[in-house]
Design an enzyme around this catalytic site. Structure first.
Site, PDB file in Angstrom:
ATOM      1  N   ASP A 110      -0.342   0.503 -15.014  1.00 17.02           N
ATOM      2  CA  ASP A 110      -1.594   0.895 -14.352  1.00 17.02           C
ATOM      3  C   ASP A 110      -1.695   2.419 -14.316  1.00 17.02           C
ATOM      4  OD1 ASP A 110      -4.041   0.574 -13.120  1.00 17.02           O
ATOM      5  OD2 ASP A 110      -3.195   0.410 -11.106  1.00 17.02           O
TER       6      ASP A 110
ATOM      7  N   LYS B 190       3.537   2.646   3.145  1.00 12.49           N
ATOM      8  CA  LYS B 190       2.655   1.876   2.275  1.00 12.49           C
ATOM      9  C   LYS B 190       2.687   0.438   2.757  1.00 12.49           C
ATOM     10  CE  LYS B 190       1.453   0.976  -2.536  1.00 12.49           C
ATOM     11  NZ  LYS B 190       1.745   1.267  -3.966  1.00 12.49           N
TER      12      LYS B 190
ATOM     13  N   ILE C 202      -4.258   7.695   5.441  1.00 16.10           N
ATOM     14  CA  ILE C 202      -4.624   8.755   4.505  1.00 16.10           C
ATOM     15  C   ILE C 202      -5.179   8.197   3.206  1.00 16.10           C
ATOM     16  CG2 ILE C 202      -2.983  10.408   5.445  1.00 16.10           C
ATOM     17  CD1 ILE C 202      -1.100   9.758   3.160  1.00 16.10           C
ATOM     18  N   SER C 203      -5.016   6.901   2.961  1.00 16.96           N
ATOM     19  CA  SER C 203      -5.512   6.332   1.712  1.00 16.96           C
ATOM     20  C   SER C 203      -5.622   4.819   1.861  1.00 16.96           C
ATOM     21  CB  SER C 203      -4.579   6.677   0.546  1.00 16.96           C
ATOM     22  OG  SER C 203      -5.023   6.052  -0.650  1.00 16.96           O
ATOM     23  N   THR C 204      -6.637   4.259   1.235  1.00 15.81           N
ATOM     24  CA  THR C 204      -6.826   2.818   1.218  1.00 15.81           C
ATOM     25  C   THR C 204      -7.068   2.359  -0.211  1.00 15.81           C
ATOM     26  OG1 THR C 204      -9.203   3.043   1.605  1.00 15.81           O
ATOM     27  CG2 THR C 204      -7.802   2.777   3.543  1.00 15.81           C
ATOM     28  N   GLY C 205      -6.635   1.185  -0.513  1.00 12.65           N
ATOM     29  CA  GLY C 205      -6.812   0.614  -1.835  1.00 12.65           C
ATOM     30  C   GLY C 205      -7.024  -0.874  -1.756  1.00 12.65           C
ATOM     31  N   LYS C 206      -7.145  -1.497  -2.925  1.00 18.08           N
ATOM     32  CA  LYS C 206      -7.371  -2.934  -2.961  1.00 18.08           C
ATOM     33  C   LYS C 206      -6.151  -3.700  -2.472  1.00 18.08           C
ATOM     34  CE  LYS C 206      -8.276  -2.920  -7.291  1.00 18.08           C
ATOM     35  NZ  LYS C 206      -8.594  -3.387  -8.655  1.00 18.08           N
ATOM     36  N   GLU C 207      -4.978  -3.162  -2.690  1.00 16.03           N
ATOM     37  CA  GLU C 207      -3.758  -3.900  -2.394  1.00 16.03           C
ATOM     38  C   GLU C 207      -3.011  -3.391  -1.176  1.00 16.03           C
ATOM     39  OE1 GLU C 207      -1.541  -3.373  -5.906  1.00 16.03           O
ATOM     40  OE2 GLU C 207      -2.932  -4.461  -7.198  1.00 16.03           O
ATOM     41  N   SER C 208      -3.218  -2.138  -0.800  1.00 14.41           N
ATOM     42  CA  SER C 208      -2.395  -1.559   0.257  1.00 14.41           C
ATOM     43  C   SER C 208      -3.160  -0.471   0.995  1.00 14.41           C
ATOM     44  CB  SER C 208      -1.100  -0.975  -0.322  1.00 14.41           C
ATOM     45  OG  SER C 208      -1.411   0.064  -1.235  1.00 14.41           O
TER      46      SER C 208
END
Length: 500
Positions: A383, A267, A239-245
């Site tokens: 952050d 996560k 459902i979500s992607t990011g730089k770290e996870s």
């Protein structure tokens, strides 16, 4: 073969008896009209003896005086027989296979308009003349242009390039939906085509990185174990992607006979170190993990990030700040409650459509949460922005606190001032008139009374750096704080990593 000198009789010929040769016929008899009439009468006596293959679809009104007409009719008959034979060969070749090979391109198609027989009708479509079939782009010759004089068209012609770009979209990856465009004369400019091509390549690289960095074989094994043990019913998807996870949605089960929320998220911190090389300052100077950080290999640091977020969320939850509830931590996978409903995640604050009153209420909620984090949780988000706050059930929820540090961190107050800048900028852009400036917001959260000059940010930062230096000296004089390895009270269960 002449057998007269072989020593054998005519009847002793090894191939049997040779029939007698028919009597010779003179040329005058061949050209005789009486012989022609006689042969015609003999044929009329046996009408069924005619070869059906040679029957032509002639009509009474057909004009057969022209040799061209006869040749066309014969060619039509030959092509029809060829098509029938090709159809039989195609059926025999394919058999009962679900994947069939078409011989359509080898057919000799004719309309057969003069025949009323059902056997003469074509029972499959000829797509070579399909009006809905897109035309192939015109190919530019090797010399680079076509035409003469003022009618020269080069390979850079806008129409020609547009059609060629449209045809090139068929070479995109299968998962890219480009449509069919049947019967349309589509023309894509070079700029649009290059943008689409770059987007396709970027998505393929992103998908490859996601598979390699987050869901590697070890991670999949951990996720399967959670399902097999009953902690999760099933894992639904990303459902979500990011730089770290990367965040996955899942249906909860039970943990040690205790129910797990019906909807949870996993996560998964990426197992690559590329995104963490510049973020070690968030953890190496945190006294809670400082001793353990120096003794771990680089890959184990990623597991430490997941543990750090677990402890930070536990602090927020005990202080009553809306945030995800931690369920389980296993190495670099953190299981938390799902903020949303029916598989639909709550929108980020930057994407939420709020009225003026709701936006004002959201601002005061964020202000109170920042104060509570600083004073009660002894944390700085580090952050905080509209990307890490969700709007759900008329409340603001904080997420992504893996990088959060304590105010005594050597750069803790600098991180807090950056959070104040992000919050003040966002709410002022959204029209919240009572939103404080970043300087006054910092003083309101910390309770400090630093001198404020809206035009002198460097002077304000100098005061913050001086405070950090004084705090660091004070901590060193008191001695190093130690953080116990075991879980804090009321912390969710987690398992330490083995050396393997």
């Amino acid at each position: 073969v002449d057998v007269r000198g072989s020593g054998r009789g005519f009847r002793d010929f090894p191939w049997g008896s040779v029939p007698a040769a028919p009597p010779a016929c003179s040329l005058s008899e061949v050209m005789s009209e009486e012989l022609a009439k006689q042969l015609d009468e003999e044929n009329n006596l046996f009408p069924g003896a005619a070869d059906p293959v040679l029957e032509l679809p002639l009509e009474d009104s057909a004009d057969t005086d022209s040799d061209l007409m006869l040749a066309q009719m014969l060619q039509m008959q030959f092509d029809r027989e060829f098509d029938d034979q090709l159809k039989r060969e195609e059926k025999k070749f394919n058999g009962d296979s679900k994947v069939s090979i078409s011989f359509e391109n080898y057919r000799m198609v004719h309309p057969y308009e003069d025949s009323d027989s059902s056997e003469d009708e074509v029972d499959w479509q000829d797509t070579r003349h399909d009006p809905y079939r897109a035309e192939k782009p015109q190919v530019t010759p090797k010399k680079g242009f076509v035409g003469k004089g003022k009618n020269i068209t080069t390979k850079h012609d806008e129409v020609m390039c547009g059609r060629k770009n449209t045809a090139r979209m068929d070479n995109f990856a299968p998962e890219v939906q480009v449509g069919d465009g049947l019967g349309m004369d589509l023309k894509l400019s070079n700029q649009v085509f290059n943008s689409l091509k770059q987007h396709v390549h970027s998505e393929q690289r992103r998908s490859a990185r996601l598979h390699e960095q987050a869901v590697d074989p070890r991670t999949r094994l951990l996720m399967y174990k959670m399902v097999n043990s009953g902690v999760l019913e099933n894992i639904n998807g990303c459902i979500s992607t990011g730089k770290e996870s990367v965040v996955f949605h899942a249906d909860g089960g039970s943990l040690e006979e205790e129910p797990v929320p019906s909807e949870v998220v996993l996560k998964v911190f990426k197992t690559t170190l590329n995104e963490f090389r510049n973020r070690d300052r968030y953890i190496k100077d945190d006294y809670r993990f400082k001793e353990r950080f120096s003794k771990l290999n680089p890959r184990k640091i990623i597991h430490l990030w997941a543990e750090k977020e677990m402890h930070n969320l536990s602090r927020l939850q005990r202080a009553g700040i809306p945030c995800p509830e931690v369920v389980l931590l296993k190495k670099h996978i953190l299981v938390m409650s799902f903020i949303g409903a029916n598989h639909i995640p709550a929108p980020k604050l930057k994407d939420a459509i709020l009225s003026e009153d709701d936006m004002s209420a959201a601002y005061y909620q964020v202000l109170n949460m920042m104060k509570t984090m600083f004073s009660e949780c002894d944390l700085v988000h580090a952050d905080l922005s509209e990307y890490n706050m969700l709007w759900h059930h008329d409340k603001v929820w904080l997420i992504d606190v893996s990088q959060s540090v304590e105010p005594t961190h050597p750069h803790g107050l600098e991180f807090l001032f950056r959070d104040c800048r992000n919050v003040a900028t966002f709410f002022r852009r959204r029209g919240v008139a009572e939103a404080l400036s970043q300087f006054h917001l910092f003083n309101a959260v910390t309770g400090l009374e630093l001198s404020v000059d809206d035009d002198d940010e460097a002077g304000f930062m100098a005061q913050i750096v001086a405070l950090e230096k004084r705090n660091e000296d004070h901590v060193q004089k008191r001695g190093k704080k130690t953080f116990p390895v075991n879980c804090e009270e009321d912390d969710p269960p987690f398992k330490h990593d083995s050396d393997d």
